[in-house]
Design a protein around this motif. Structure first.
Motif, PDB file in Angstrom:
ATOM      1  N   THR A 102       0.851  -1.183   0.000  1.00 19.30           N
ATOM      2  CA  THR A 102       0.000   0.000   0.000  1.00 19.30           C
ATOM      3  C   THR A 102       0.891   1.239   0.000  1.00 19.30           C
ATOM      4  OG1 THR A 102      -0.163   0.290   2.394  1.00 19.30           O
ATOM      5  CG2 THR A 102      -1.735  -1.221   1.369  1.00 19.30           C
ATOM      6  N   PHE A 103       0.271   2.390  -0.186  1.00 18.07           N
ATOM      7  CA  PHE A 103       0.990   3.665  -0.116  1.00 18.07           C
ATOM      8  C   PHE A 103       0.189   4.630   0.739  1.00 18.07           C
ATOM      9  CE2 PHE A 103       2.464   1.600  -3.904  1.00 18.07           C
ATOM     10  CZ  PHE A 103       3.833   1.799  -3.831  1.00 18.07           C
ATOM     11  N   ARG A 104       0.899   5.582   1.317  1.00 13.87           N
ATOM     12  CA  ARG A 104       0.293   6.627   2.123  1.00 13.87           C
ATOM     13  C   ARG A 104       0.921   7.941   1.709  1.00 13.87           C
ATOM     14  NH1 ARG A 104      -2.828   6.460   6.426  1.00 13.87           N
ATOM     15  NH2 ARG A 104      -2.405   4.259   6.842  1.00 13.87           N
ATOM     16  N   LEU A 105       0.115   9.013   1.661  1.00 13.42           N
ATOM     17  CA  LEU A 105       0.654  10.334   1.354  1.00 13.42           C
ATOM     18  C   LEU A 105       1.730  10.688   2.376  1.00 13.42           C
ATOM     19  CD1 LEU A 105      -2.627  12.258   0.459  1.00 13.42           C
ATOM     20  CD2 LEU A 105      -0.974  11.230  -1.110  1.00 13.42           C
ATOM     21  N   ALA A 106       2.842  11.185   1.891  1.00 13.12           N
ATOM     22  CA  ALA A 106       3.976  11.499   2.778  1.00 13.12           C
ATOM     23  C   ALA A 106       3.834  12.899   3.349  1.00 13.12           C
ATOM     24  CB  ALA A 106       5.287  11.389   2.003  1.00 13.12           C
TER      25      ALA A 106
END
Length: 132
Positions: free
Chosen positions: A128-132
Motif C-alpha cells: 500500500t501507499f500513504r501520502l507522505a
C-alpha cells in the motif's frame, strides 16, 4: 538458491521490504522480481531493495473488493506510483477515502509524495501507499 520468487516477494513484503531485481546487463529494475529482465531478457540479476518513496501520479477508486481479503477496506483508493528508483507500481492508497468524490478532490493536488506501507491481512501482506 531461490525456489519461488513469489514466496520471496511476500516474505520480504511481510518484513516491510520491497525487493526488486537489477539487471546485471542493462541495469534495468524489475519489480516485483522476475526470472528475467523485463527490458532485455537477461537472466543475470542482483537483488535490489527499493526505498518505498515515490510520487503518486494518479489514483482511482475501487468500490467493490476484488478479493475477499479486501472486503474490510472497500471502497478504497488505488494508487499509481513511480518510485524514486524509476519503477512504476500500483497498490492501495491508505488514508484517502475510496469514493469517486474523494478521488476527484485529490486530482488537483497531484503529483504528491507517497511512502510504501505494508498492510497485513489474514493470508498475505499487501503493498500500500500513504501520502507522505
Amino acid at each position: 538458491m531461490t525456489t519461488s520468487l513469489v514466496r520471496d516477494y511476500y516474505e520480504a513484503l511481510a518484513e516491510g521490504r520491497l525487493v526488486a531485481h537489477r539487471c546485471n546487463d542493462c541495469r534495468a529494475i524489475t519489480f516485483p522480481a522476475t526470472t528475467c529482465c523485463q527490458s532485455c531478457g537477461s537472466y543475470a540479476a542482483t537483488d535490489l531493495e527499493l526505498s518505498g518513496r515515490g510520487t503518486l501520479l494518479f489514483a482511482s477508486h475501487n468500490l467493490a473488493a476484488c478479493h475477499p481479503r479486501f472486503v474490510p477496506y472497500a471502497p478504497y483508493a488505488y494508487a499509481h506510483v513511480i518510485l524514486e528508483e524509476g519503477v512504476t507500481v500500483q497498490g492501495m492508497l491508505q488514508g484517502v477515502d475510496g469514493t469517486p468524490e474523494a478521488i476527484a478532490e485529490l486530482y488537483p493536488r497531484l503529483p504528491l509524495p507517497v511512502v510504501a506501507e505494508v498492510l497485513p491481512t489474514d493470508d498475505l501482506p499487501v503493498l500500500t501507499f500513504r501520502l507522505a
